[in-house]
Scaffold this motif. Structure first.
Motif, short mmCIF file in Angstrom:
data_model
loop_
_atom_site.label_atom_id
_atom_site.label_comp_id
_atom_site.label_asym_id
_atom_site.label_seq_id
_atom_site.Cartn_x
_atom_site.Cartn_y
_atom_site.Cartn_z
N LYS A 127 0.87 -1.27 0.06
CA LYS A 127 0.10 0.13 0.24
C LYS A 127 0.82 1.27 0.05
N LEU A 128 1.97 1.19 0.76
CA LEU A 128 2.96 2.26 0.63
C LEU A 128 3.43 2.45 -0.74
N TYR A 129 3.94 1.65 -1.37
CA TYR A 129 4.29 1.66 -2.76
C TYR A 129 3.38 2.16 -3.65
N CYS A 130 2.04 1.53 -3.61
CA CYS A 130 1.06 2.08 -4.48
C CYS A 130 0.81 3.55 -4.18
N GLY A 131 0.63 3.98 -3.09
CA GLY A 131 0.36 5.48 -2.47
C GLY A 131 1.40 6.42 -3.19
N LEU A 132 2.75 5.81 -2.76
CA LEU A 132 3.99 6.84 -3.35
C LEU A 132 4.12 7.01 -4.74
N ALA A 133 3.67 5.82 -5.42
CA ALA A 133 3.68 5.91 -6.98
C ALA A 133 2.66 6.62 -7.55
N ALA A 171 1.19 9.30 -5.90
CA ALA A 171 1.38 10.65 -5.66
C ALA A 171 2.47 11.24 -6.49
N LYS A 172 3.27 10.28 -6.83
CA LYS A 172 4.53 10.91 -7.78
C LYS A 172 3.95 11.44 -9.09
N THR A 184 0.30 7.37 -13.37
CA THR A 184 0.88 6.10 -12.98
C THR A 184 -0.37 5.30 -12.66
N ALA A 185 -0.31 3.79 -13.22
CA ALA A 185 -1.29 2.93 -13.26
C ALA A 185 -0.84 2.11 -12.49
N ILE A 186 -1.55 1.59 -11.41
CA ILE A 186 -1.19 0.50 -10.46
C ILE A 186 -1.47 -0.67 -11.19
#
Length: 172
Positions: A32-38, A40-41, A45-47
């Protein structure tokens, strides 16, 4: 879990001898941390759907997930959080390296060619020993792993952690 890791070093007398944590929740929190930071960047960005399904509780593929490396050198436990995305040259996310309170974690989003190079997959837990006490953080998994990563205290320092070299601390 993170409070327990920090407490082992800073407040061992106030830290319970055993802390139990759901390993699946730790994996999902790191993801979740990765997805949120990606996200936000970049709003572009498509997860990937695979990762979104993992976030909502789908079973992780074989070999994916949390790896805890065995310490190769002395670690300095410190109140810190470090995060690094591991991307393929194509930009595809392959994993995340994390350091929480000085303890290293790898979350792999694919089956590695050499799993032991990344550490112990879904370990039973983390054991902290200083000779006079032992504190355990037990990770609970659907399939039990009998192996744990053991940290033995070898000293104490008030110096800045070596991984902070080149950085200045400020208060806002």
């Amino acid at each position: 879990m993170f409070r327990a890791i920090d407490g082992v070093d800073k407040r061992p007398e106030a830290t319970h001898p055993l802390t139990q944590v759901d390993g699946n929740l730790i994996e999902r929190w790191f993801l979740k941390l990765y997805c949120g930071l990606a996200a936000a960047k970049s709003s572009d960005t498509a997860i990937p759907d695979t990762l979104l399904r993992l976030l909502t509780g789908e079973r992780w593929p074989e070999g994916w997930g949390l790896y805890v490396p065995f310490p190769a050198a002395p670690l300095t436990l410190a109140t810190e959080f470090y995060y690094e995305a591991l991307n393929a040259p194509t930009g595809e996310i392959k994993g995340i390296k994390l350091r929480v309170a000085g303890v290293h974690f790898n979350l792999l989003l694919g089956r590695p060619d050499n799993p032991t190079a990344w550490g112990l997959h879904r370990p039973r837990g983390l054991i902290f020993n200083n000779g006079s006490y032992e504190k355990r953080i037990e990770l609970l998994w659907p399939v039990v792993n009998d192996r744990a990563v053991i940290y033995t205290r070898t000293g104490q320092s008030s110096d800045r952690p070596p991984q902070w070299s080149g950085w200045r601390e400020t208060c806002a």
